[in-house]
Design a protein around this motif. Structure first.
Motif, mmCIF file in Angstrom:
data_model
loop_
_atom_site.group_PDB
_atom_site.id
_atom_site.type_symbol
_atom_site.label_atom_id
_atom_site.label_comp_id
_atom_site.label_asym_id
_atom_site.label_seq_id
_atom_site.Cartn_x
_atom_site.Cartn_y
_atom_site.Cartn_z
ATOM 1 N N ILE A 250 0.890 -1.101 0.050
ATOM 2 C CA ILE A 250 -0.192 0.168 -0.206
ATOM 3 C C ILE A 250 0.915 1.225 0.225
ATOM 4 N N ASP A 251 0.402 2.291 -0.514
ATOM 5 C CA ASP A 251 1.141 3.769 -0.657
ATOM 6 C C ASP A 251 1.175 4.233 0.791
ATOM 7 N N ARG A 312 -6.472 -2.651 4.664
ATOM 8 C CA ARG A 312 -6.765 -3.457 3.555
ATOM 9 C C ARG A 312 -8.091 -3.035 2.887
ATOM 10 N N ARG A 314 -9.497 0.058 3.380
ATOM 11 C CA ARG A 314 -9.081 1.671 2.966
ATOM 12 C C ARG A 314 -8.492 1.753 1.516
ATOM 13 N N HIS A 315 -7.666 0.821 1.411
ATOM 14 C CA HIS A 315 -6.878 0.660 0.119
ATOM 15 C C HIS A 315 -7.117 -0.471 -0.845
ATOM 16 N N VAL A 317 -6.864 -3.692 -1.011
ATOM 17 C CA VAL A 317 -5.696 -4.438 -1.352
ATOM 18 C C VAL A 317 -6.365 -5.806 -1.660
#
Length: 322
Positions: A250-251, A312, A314-315, A317
């Motif tokens: 993730i960034d 996970r 939120r992004h 993934v």
């Protein structure tokens, strides 16, 4: 941990605890250059201790076998690890000083580390054997290269005939015959990009190739049950008999990358013990390691299961890209 099933497979890590002394700077110093620290701090670390905490945070039975000094730092180490749910009954106090690491971290989270191991390498194999003899079959045993090579070889031989599974992070890579032999015996081999390239000798082919090619060559040469090569912000590459996959990260904007690799390894093993499939476990570990870099210090920066799940979501993934 009080609620854990002591008959279920768990995790034992054998190695070092260190007292981490941090200097935060604007830029890492060059050779013969002096820089001023923005501020200084101290915390807890050591590769084995870090991994033990990362596994415990996954809600899995986790034990550390180590030696610390019979000093203030040694007693603080035991209290701290116990507070995270790590079993410390086989963390021994010895006359002498607890090991320490001096960490210099720049504003981009990059770091240099110098270890002074103190009494840490004074582990006796009889203590380790006592622990492993009572460890449930199917448990993971993790070692690193901070202990004397002969001791790691003895651990490896014991694990081979015990129904346990061996995880090895050969950090630092030394290239000794003892270390290479353990690489060939490990069920789980976790490497960062630098370690992966260092394992390959010039005769193994060009070293400036893609990381996936490096991982393929390591897997084909040593044939572990699972090989994971981490690549920082680029995520991780996974190889097993049935899987060849890239798993994204993730960034995040890193503050301090120290201990991120240990967070990855411990979270990966904890996730596998929780029953996750390989790619999902690697994805969980990748997210956990990224989150750990957003806070300072080693295991005090590690995220909980809830933190990882929220990140996970939120992004968004994915599990991995085969």
């Amino acid at each position: 941990m009080d609620t854990a099933d002591r008959d279920a497979p768990g995790f034992v890590t054998i190695g070092l605890y260190t007292r981490d002394e941090y200097l935060f700077v604007d830029e890492l110093p060059l050779a013969e250059q002096t820089v001023s620290a923005i501020f200084a701090a101290s915390s807890h670390g050591g590769k084995a201790a870090n991994q033990a905490v990362a596994v415990a945070l996954q809600g899995v039975e986790s034990e550390l076998v180590a030696v610390v000094g019979d000093d203030t730092y040694g007693h603080e180490a035991i209290d701290s690890l116990t507070g995270y749910g790590v079993r410390t009954g086989r963390v021994r106090l010895a006359e002498g000083e607890t090991g320490r690491s001096v960490m210099v971290v720049d504003r981009r989270g990059r770091q240099t580390i110098v270890n002074e191991v103190g009494v840490g390498p004074g582990l006796d194999f009889s203590l380790i054997e006592q622990c492993l003899a009572s460890t449930p079959s199917g448990s993971w045993v993790s070692i690193q290269s901070e202990l004397p090579g002969r001791l790691n070889t003895d651990i490896c031989r014991y694990v081979q005939h015990s129904g346990l599974r061996l995880a090895f992070n050969p950090s630092p890579v030394t290239g000794t015959l003892e270390q290479i032999d353990i690489v060939g015996q490990a069920d789980l081999l976790v490497l960062n990009e630098g370690e992966a390239r260092s394992l390959l000798a010039p005769g193994d082919g060009p070293l400036d190739c893609e990381l996936t090619d490096v991982a393929d060559r390591i897997f084909e040469r040593w044939d572990p049950w699972l090989l994971v090569v981490t690549a920082g912000a680029a995520g991780a590459f996974v190889r097993s008999k049935d899987i060849r996959a890239s798993v994204p990260s993730i960034d995040v904007k890193p503050v301090d990358t120290s201990g991120a690799g240990d967070c990855f390894t411990g979270t990966l093993i904890g996730s596998l013990l929780r029953g996750d499939d390989i790619v999902d476990a690697v994805s969980t570990a990748t997210v956990a390691a990224a989150l750990s870099t957003q806070n300072r210090f080693c295991y005090p920066s590690y995220p909980s299961v809830q933190d990882i799940e929220q990140a996970r979501e939120r992004h968004a993934v994915p599990g991995g890209d085969g």
